[in-house]
Design a protein around this motif. Structure first.
Motif, short mmCIF file in Angstrom:
data_model
loop_
_atom_site.label_atom_id
_atom_site.label_comp_id
_atom_site.label_asym_id
_atom_site.label_seq_id
_atom_site.Cartn_x
_atom_site.Cartn_y
_atom_site.Cartn_z
N GLY A 146 5.57 2.38 -4.29
CA GLY A 146 4.97 1.23 -3.62
C GLY A 146 4.78 1.47 -2.14
N GLU A 147 5.76 2.09 -1.50
CA GLU A 147 5.64 2.42 -0.08
C GLU A 147 4.53 3.44 0.14
N LEU A 148 4.47 4.43 -0.74
CA LEU A 148 3.44 5.46 -0.60
C LEU A 148 2.05 4.87 -0.83
N LEU A 149 1.92 3.98 -1.79
CA LEU A 149 0.63 3.33 -2.05
C LEU A 149 0.21 2.49 -0.86
N ASP A 150 1.15 1.79 -0.25
CA ASP A 150 0.86 1.01 0.94
C ASP A 150 0.39 1.91 2.08
N LEU A 151 1.03 3.07 2.23
CA LEU A 151 0.64 4.02 3.26
C LEU A 151 -0.77 4.54 3.02
N VAL A 152 -1.09 4.84 1.76
CA VAL A 152 -2.43 5.33 1.42
C VAL A 152 -3.48 4.34 1.88
N ARG A 153 -3.23 3.07 1.66
CA ARG A 153 -4.18 2.04 2.06
C ARG A 153 -4.24 1.89 3.59
N ARG A 154 -3.10 1.95 4.24
CA ARG A 154 -3.07 1.77 5.69
C ARG A 154 -3.85 2.86 6.42
N ILE A 155 -3.69 4.09 5.96
CA ILE A 155 -4.38 5.18 6.64
C ILE A 155 -5.77 5.40 6.05
N GLN A 156 -6.18 4.47 5.18
CA GLN A 156 -7.56 4.39 4.71
C GLN A 156 -8.02 5.63 3.97
N ARG A 157 -7.18 6.13 3.09
CA ARG A 157 -7.59 7.22 2.23
C ARG A 157 -8.55 6.71 1.15
N PRO A 158 -9.44 7.55 0.66
CA PRO A 158 -10.36 7.12 -0.39
C PRO A 158 -9.62 6.92 -1.72
N PRO A 159 -10.23 6.21 -2.67
CA PRO A 159 -9.57 6.01 -3.97
C PRO A 159 -9.24 7.34 -4.63
N GLY A 160 -8.19 7.34 -5.44
CA GLY A 160 -7.76 8.55 -6.12
C GLY A 160 -6.28 8.49 -6.43
N LEU A 161 -5.74 9.60 -6.92
CA LEU A 161 -4.33 9.68 -7.28
C LEU A 161 -3.59 10.51 -6.24
N PHE A 162 -2.49 9.98 -5.73
CA PHE A 162 -1.73 10.64 -4.67
C PHE A 162 -0.28 10.82 -5.11
N ARG A 163 0.26 11.98 -4.76
CA ARG A 163 1.67 12.29 -5.00
C ARG A 163 2.36 12.42 -3.65
N PHE A 164 3.69 12.43 -3.66
CA PHE A 164 4.42 12.55 -2.40
C PHE A 164 4.05 13.85 -1.68
N ALA A 165 3.78 14.92 -2.45
CA ALA A 165 3.43 16.19 -1.83
C ALA A 165 2.11 16.09 -1.07
N ASP A 166 1.22 15.18 -1.49
CA ASP A 166 -0.07 15.05 -0.82
C ASP A 166 0.05 14.40 0.55
N LEU A 167 1.08 13.59 0.75
CA LEU A 167 1.22 12.82 1.98
C LEU A 167 2.62 12.95 2.57
N ALA A 168 3.25 14.09 2.35
CA ALA A 168 4.63 14.27 2.80
C ALA A 168 4.75 14.10 4.32
N VAL A 169 3.83 14.70 5.07
CA VAL A 169 3.90 14.61 6.53
C VAL A 169 3.65 13.18 6.98
N GLU A 170 2.58 12.57 6.44
CA GLU A 170 2.24 11.21 6.83
C GLU A 170 3.38 10.24 6.48
N TYR A 171 3.97 10.45 5.31
CA TYR A 171 5.06 9.57 4.89
C TYR A 171 6.24 9.68 5.84
N GLN A 172 6.58 10.91 6.20
CA GLN A 172 7.72 11.11 7.08
C GLN A 172 7.43 10.58 8.49
N LEU A 173 6.21 10.75 8.95
CA LEU A 173 5.86 10.28 10.29
C LEU A 173 5.96 8.77 10.41
#
Length: 315
Positions: free
Chosen positions: A193-220
């Protein structure tokens, strides 16, 4: 048993009708034939209605059982009672998907989307899931999205599955995913849920995301002194929206000055001047590797902090 009763009822009724009909044999045959047709129509309608009611009751009971099992898994509760009574088995591991349904982009209200589209979308998604897996998936979906659990051995390509679900829903879906044992499902759902919220906040296009795809952004974007420091980097640009727009566009264009100039309808020399101004105000040069990293990181933090913060996950 039922077929035999219907046959016997038909024969008895027709004999009774035939014995009470007055007229020639041809007249009697016409009356009996008409009565037989009417009886057949009535019986067929009654059987069809009973069969439809039976199927609907089975579907409702099946969905109720699946909901009970899903609630138990999401809450980390014991599932033995549900599985013992229903025959459902808990998998050793699940593919967990947190899904977001996009709002309409045509200016219509989200309430209208709820009333007119969501039930159809959810019904189509569940039907697609049932066609995909031999073991039925567990899902909890509402107007904003939700959670889907699929036994891990039932799916190999989650990206392809999301494309199928998007096709069934008629919209491009955004989702995050991870694997989890039953005991770790509650924790995994929270993280997704947190990762999905992050995907929307940073305005990524629709698709499937894993933690490995956004590890840096998530940690930042985790609460920390580093995040506050990165966020402050862009403060000098708050009073210069044109420079902020130029920076965002330039980074989105992968530092292609010509494309950025064309998109902003200015000369490339203007882009160079604005990038130099960004360097003077922030202390970080967009044309250097170090400066670029800090500016990109600061933009991630800025979008995550100040974009829409409403949670998108419904469980």
């Amino acid at each position: 048993m039922i077929d035999r009763a219907i046959d016997r009822g038909f024969a008895t009724s027709l004999e009774l009708f035939a014995s009470n009909v007055v007229g020639t044999d041809e007249q009697k045959l016409t009356v009996v034939r008409q009565l037989a047709t009417e009886m057949l129509d009535s019986v067929t309608a009654a059987i069809s209605l009973a069969y439809s009611d039976h199927l609907e009751a089975e579907v409702i009971e099946d969905q109720r059982t699946r909901n009970a099992l899903l609630v138990a898994l999401l809450a980390g509760q014991d599932t033995s009672t549900v599985t013992r009574c229903s025959g459902f088995e808990v998998a050793d591991s699940y593919s967990v998907l947190a899904i977001h349904f996009p709002s309409r982009s045509d200016g219509e209200s989200e309430a209208l989307l709820t009333q007119m589209d969501v039930r159809r979308m959810i019904r189509n998604i569940r039907a697609a899931l049932d066609r995909h897996a031999t073991v039925r998936a567990l899902s909890r979906l509402d107007v904003r999205g939700g959670v889907i659990l699929i036994p891990s051995d039932e799916t190999r390509d989650l990206d392809a599955l999301l494309a199928v679900l998007s096709g069934a829903a008629g919209v491009d879906l955004t989702a995050t995913c991870a694997q989890a044992t039953p005991a770790r499902i509650p924790e995994t759902v929270d993280q997704l849920g947190e990762l999905l919220d992050l995907v929307r906040r940073i305005q990524r296009p629709p698709g499937l995301f894993r933690f490995a795809d956004l590890a840096v952004e998530y940690q930042l974007t985790r609460p920390s002194a580093v995040r506050r420091h990165l966020d402050a980097i862009l403060n000098p640009l708050d009073d210069h929206p044109i420079l902020m727009e130029t920076l965002c566009t330039h980074l989105a264009n992968n530092l292609n000055r010509r494309r950025t100039a064309r998109q902003l309808s200015v000369h490339m020399n203007t882009i160079d001047y604005r990038l130099k101004s960004i360097r003077k105000l922030t202390g970080f040069d967009p044309s250097s590797a170090d400066g670029l990293w800090y500016l990109q990181s600061a933009l991630v933090v800025r979008k995550a902090n100040y974009h829409d913060t409403e949670s998108t996950l419904s469980i």
